[in-house]
Write a protein that holds these residues in place. Structure first.
Motif, PDB file in Angstrom:
ATOM      1  N   GLY A  63       0.654  -1.362  -0.027  1.00 35.09           N
ATOM      2  CA  GLY A  63       0.017  -0.217  -0.005  1.00 35.09           C
ATOM      3  C   GLY A  63       0.864   1.128  -0.072  1.00 35.09           C
ATOM      4  O   GLY A  63       0.207   2.413   0.020  1.00 35.09           O
ATOM      5  N   GLU A  64       2.230   1.132   0.063  1.00 36.01           N
ATOM      6  CA  GLU A  64       2.993   2.418  -0.086  1.00 36.01           C
ATOM      7  C   GLU A  64       2.992   3.137  -1.418  1.00 36.01           C
ATOM      8  O   GLU A  64       3.205   2.410  -2.352  1.00 36.01           O
ATOM      9  CB  GLU A  64       4.411   1.884   0.268  1.00 36.01           C
ATOM     10  CG  GLU A  64       5.587   3.060   0.218  1.00 36.01           C
ATOM     11  CD  GLU A  64       6.672   2.432   0.488  1.00 36.01           C
ATOM     12  OE1 GLU A  64       7.736   3.322   0.687  1.00 36.01           O
ATOM     13  OE2 GLU A  64       7.157   1.464   0.011  1.00 36.01           O
ATOM     14  N   ARG A  65       2.891   4.301  -1.354  1.00 42.45           N
ATOM     15  CA  ARG A  65       2.725   5.107  -2.509  1.00 42.45           C
ATOM     16  C   ARG A  65       4.114   5.209  -3.227  1.00 42.45           C
ATOM     17  O   ARG A  65       4.981   5.645  -2.375  1.00 42.45           O
ATOM     18  CB  ARG A  65       2.014   6.525  -2.462  1.00 42.45           C
ATOM     19  CG  ARG A  65       0.819   6.518  -2.165  1.00 42.45           C
ATOM     20  CD  ARG A  65      -0.261   6.338  -3.361  1.00 42.45           C
ATOM     21  NE  ARG A  65      -1.532   6.427  -3.198  1.00 42.45           N
ATOM     22  CZ  ARG A  65      -2.547   6.390  -4.153  1.00 42.45           C
ATOM     23  NH1 ARG A  65      -2.129   6.347  -5.265  1.00 42.45           N
ATOM     24  NH2 ARG A  65      -3.775   6.665  -3.623  1.00 42.45           N
ATOM     25  N   LEU A  66       4.127   5.058  -4.540  1.00 42.95           N
ATOM     26  CA  LEU A  66       5.354   5.050  -5.322  1.00 42.95           C
ATOM     27  C   LEU A  66       5.174   6.420  -6.176  1.00 42.95           C
ATOM     28  O   LEU A  66       4.364   6.543  -6.823  1.00 42.95           O
ATOM     29  CB  LEU A  66       5.812   3.936  -6.256  1.00 42.95           C
ATOM     30  CG  LEU A  66       5.667   2.744  -5.090  1.00 42.95           C
ATOM     31  CD1 LEU A  66       5.964   1.382  -6.455  1.00 42.95           C
ATOM     32  CD2 LEU A  66       6.951   2.587  -4.279  1.00 42.95           C
ATOM     33  N   VAL A  67       6.330   6.963  -6.143  1.00 41.88           N
ATOM     34  CA  VAL A  67       6.398   8.282  -7.223  1.00 41.88           C
ATOM     35  C   VAL A  67       6.310   7.776  -8.642  1.00 41.88           C
ATOM     36  O   VAL A  67       7.007   6.792  -8.961  1.00 41.88           O
ATOM     37  CB  VAL A  67       7.573   9.303  -6.967  1.00 41.88           C
ATOM     38  CG1 VAL A  67       7.697  10.581  -7.849  1.00 41.88           C
ATOM     39  CG2 VAL A  67       7.613   9.715  -5.418  1.00 41.88           C
ATOM     40  N   GLN A  68       5.406   8.590  -9.546  1.00 41.77           N
ATOM     41  CA  GLN A  68       5.683   8.100 -10.954  1.00 41.77           C
ATOM     42  C   GLN A  68       6.538   9.045 -11.465  1.00 41.77           C
ATOM     43  O   GLN A  68       6.195  10.155 -12.123  1.00 41.77           O
ATOM     44  CB  GLN A  68       4.081   8.340 -11.484  1.00 41.77           C
ATOM     45  CG  GLN A  68       3.969   7.900 -12.990  1.00 41.77           C
ATOM     46  CD  GLN A  68       2.472   8.282 -13.406  1.00 41.77           C
ATOM     47  OE1 GLN A  68       1.866   9.025 -13.031  1.00 41.77           O
ATOM     48  NE2 GLN A  68       2.069   7.471 -14.223  1.00 41.77           N
ATOM     49  N   GLY A  69       7.602   8.659 -11.617  1.00 42.60           N
ATOM     50  CA  GLY A  69       8.941   9.439 -12.223  1.00 42.60           C
ATOM     51  C   GLY A  69       8.556   9.876 -13.477  1.00 42.60           C
ATOM     52  O   GLY A  69       8.079   9.246 -14.312  1.00 42.60           O
ATOM     53  N   MET A  70       8.741  11.372 -13.370  1.00 42.53           N
ATOM     54  CA  MET A  70       8.658  12.099 -14.584  1.00 42.53           C
ATOM     55  C   MET A  70       7.409  12.031 -15.398  1.00 42.53           C
ATOM     56  O   MET A  70       7.141  11.960 -16.399  1.00 42.53           O
ATOM     57  CB  MET A  70       9.841  11.816 -15.633  1.00 42.53           C
ATOM     58  CG  MET A  70      11.100  12.092 -14.920  1.00 42.53           C
ATOM     59  SD  MET A  70      12.727  11.879 -16.113  1.00 42.53           S
ATOM     60  CE  MET A  70      12.352  13.267 -17.084  1.00 42.53           C
ATOM     61  N   GLU A  71       6.388  11.809 -14.464  1.00 44.07           N
ATOM     62  CA  GLU A  71       5.145  11.733 -15.054  1.00 44.07           C
ATOM     63  C   GLU A  71       4.623  10.816 -15.709  1.00 44.07           C
ATOM     64  O   GLU A  71       3.583  10.421 -16.370  1.00 44.07           O
ATOM     65  CB  GLU A  71       4.512  13.104 -15.629  1.00 44.07           C
ATOM     66  CG  GLU A  71       4.090  14.385 -14.739  1.00 44.07           C
ATOM     67  CD  GLU A  71       5.591  14.935 -14.225  1.00 44.07           C
ATOM     68  OE1 GLU A  71       5.797  15.211 -13.131  1.00 44.07           O
ATOM     69  OE2 GLU A  71       6.587  14.966 -15.023  1.00 44.07           O
ATOM     70  N   THR A  72       5.483   9.551 -15.613  1.00 45.27           N
ATOM     71  CA  THR A  72       5.287   8.432 -16.648  1.00 45.27           C
ATOM     72  C   THR A  72       5.616   7.222 -15.827  1.00 45.27           C
ATOM     73  O   THR A  72       4.690   6.367 -15.549  1.00 45.27           O
ATOM     74  CB  THR A  72       6.273   8.367 -17.670  1.00 45.27           C
ATOM     75  OG1 THR A  72       6.343   9.863 -18.284  1.00 45.27           O
ATOM     76  CG2 THR A  72       5.857   7.502 -18.755  1.00 45.27           C
ATOM     77  N   GLY A  73       6.880   6.835 -15.186  1.00 44.92           N
ATOM     78  CA  GLY A  73       7.102   5.680 -14.513  1.00 44.92           C
ATOM     79  C   GLY A  73       6.959   4.387 -15.548  1.00 44.92           C
ATOM     80  O   GLY A  73       6.252   3.566 -15.243  1.00 44.92           O
TER      81      GLY A  73
END
Length: 359
Positions: free
Chosen positions: A120-130
């Motif tokens: 359930g940990e939120r992960l950053v969507q790197g550069m708005e894409t991931g």
């Protein structure tokens, strides 16, 4: 789904199972088929531009639409698409002026990541894409349809490196036929700047790099001359190749301070210095404003080639199909997702123009 997750700056990425939220209104979920590695990914992974972890990076991608959210009509499930990091609201002043790369508005994805770990940990969507992942959910503004008979590995290149380099010439600088052009840096973005200048009809195109191999490649991509950037006489050589006056346009396509410093004395009176490459945060370059003013020179920033992806990417696909734009030749190696650390290391060592992750 599998994704490459960065949990500590400068450390190898780890492959983990993560959850991806489905497409909401105005959003599109895409099954990724290919994602090219850009130096911007490496800068972020190394913490050169700050950021928040854990994150999934990767932003130069292509794949197949899995599903679309309410209100999306431009693409449909099963359609092959290019996935970019250029996210725009469509109604702010910058968007209305036709400069979506400078969007000042917001969309829901800006404040709520679609990626979570199994815990359930939120992960950053790197550069708005991931896109170092098997699938992404992005805003519809980030998507452009691509032909069904075009390779996903080639299509992924159009998402960043090609539009950034070509667009710096065609959109930001608007280089006219007969101009003299210098391109500092002959990596992926630099080669596409060279291609853009050649397509624009530039009379003289001088490529500079510290790698002799990349300089040889630049000549194959349309440069008329190649100069070793590390040489003490690089500026004098450029002036000699441009009739003693310097270049009408000098493009800096690498994020290195020496390249920025080198650019200004290479520009002619009335010339433009176009800053394309982005150095790590805090890197400063010195400029004599009196000389710039007295020489009537311009300094132009070029983010993502000032691209309008709905216009530029179809145009680039047309140029590719005409044989006027090289794309296949940009790909150095192809890797599976579990080889991503090797692909990143190879790119970081300067061994590749573009390494591509295939899914």
């Amino acid at each position: 789904m599998k994704a490459a997750v960065c949990r500590e700056f400068g450390k190898p990425l780890s492959l983990e199972d993560i959850d991806l939220l489905p497409a909401g209104p105005g959003e599109v979920t895409v099954d990724i088929k290919a994602c090219a590695i850009c130096h911007s990914d490496i800068f972020f992974i190394d913490g050169a531009w700050g950021g928040t972890l854990p994150a999934v990076y990767g932003h130069e991608a292509a794949g197949v639409v899995r599903s679309v959210g309410a209100g999306v009509t431009a693409v449909k499930p099963g359609q092959p698409v290019v996935v970019t990091l250029i996210r725009s609201c469509g109604h702010c002043i910058s968007c209305m002026q036709g400069v979506p790369v400078s969007c000042e508005g917001e969309v829901p994805l800006d404040s709520a990541s679609v990626l979570t770990s199994k815990s359930g940990e939120r992960l950053v969507q790197g550069m708005e894409t991931g896109a170092f992942a098997e699938a992404v959910t992005v805003h519809e503004s980030q998507i452009v349809a691509m032909p069904t008979d075009m390779g996903f590995d080639v299509g992924s290149l159009l998402a960043c490196g090609v539009i950034t380099g070509y667009g710096a010439v065609a959109n930001t600088a608007k280089v006219p036929p007969g101009a003299t052009v210098v391109v500092i840096g002959a990596g992926g973005v630099g080669l596409n700047t060279v291609q853009g200048a050649a397509i624009a009809g530039a009379r003289t195109i001088v490529a500079l790099d510290i790698s002799d191999v990349k300089l040889e490649t630049a000549l194959r991509f349309g440069a008329t001359h190649a100069v070793q950037a590390a040489g003490d006489d690089a500026i004098e050589k450029v002036r000699g190749l441009t009739g003693g006056r310097g270049a009408d346009y000098v493009f800096v396509t690498v994020g290195a301070k020496p390249a920025f410093q080198q650019a200004f004395p290479m520009a002619a009176r009335g010339g433009a210095i176009v800053l394309v490459g982005m150095p790590p945060s805090g890197v400063m370059a010195e400029v004599d404003p009196g000389t710039v003013a007295a020489s009537n020179q311009r300094i132009l920033g070029s983010k993502m080639g000032t691209s309008r992806i709905g216009v530029d990417i179809p145009n680039l696909i047309s140029l590719y199909r005409q044989g006027r734009l090289k794309l296949d030749e940009l790909i150095t190696n192809r890797y599976p997702l579990d080889g991503i650390n090797e692909a990143l290391a190879s790119t970081k060592r300067g061994e590749a123009l573009r390494n591509v992750i295939l899914f």
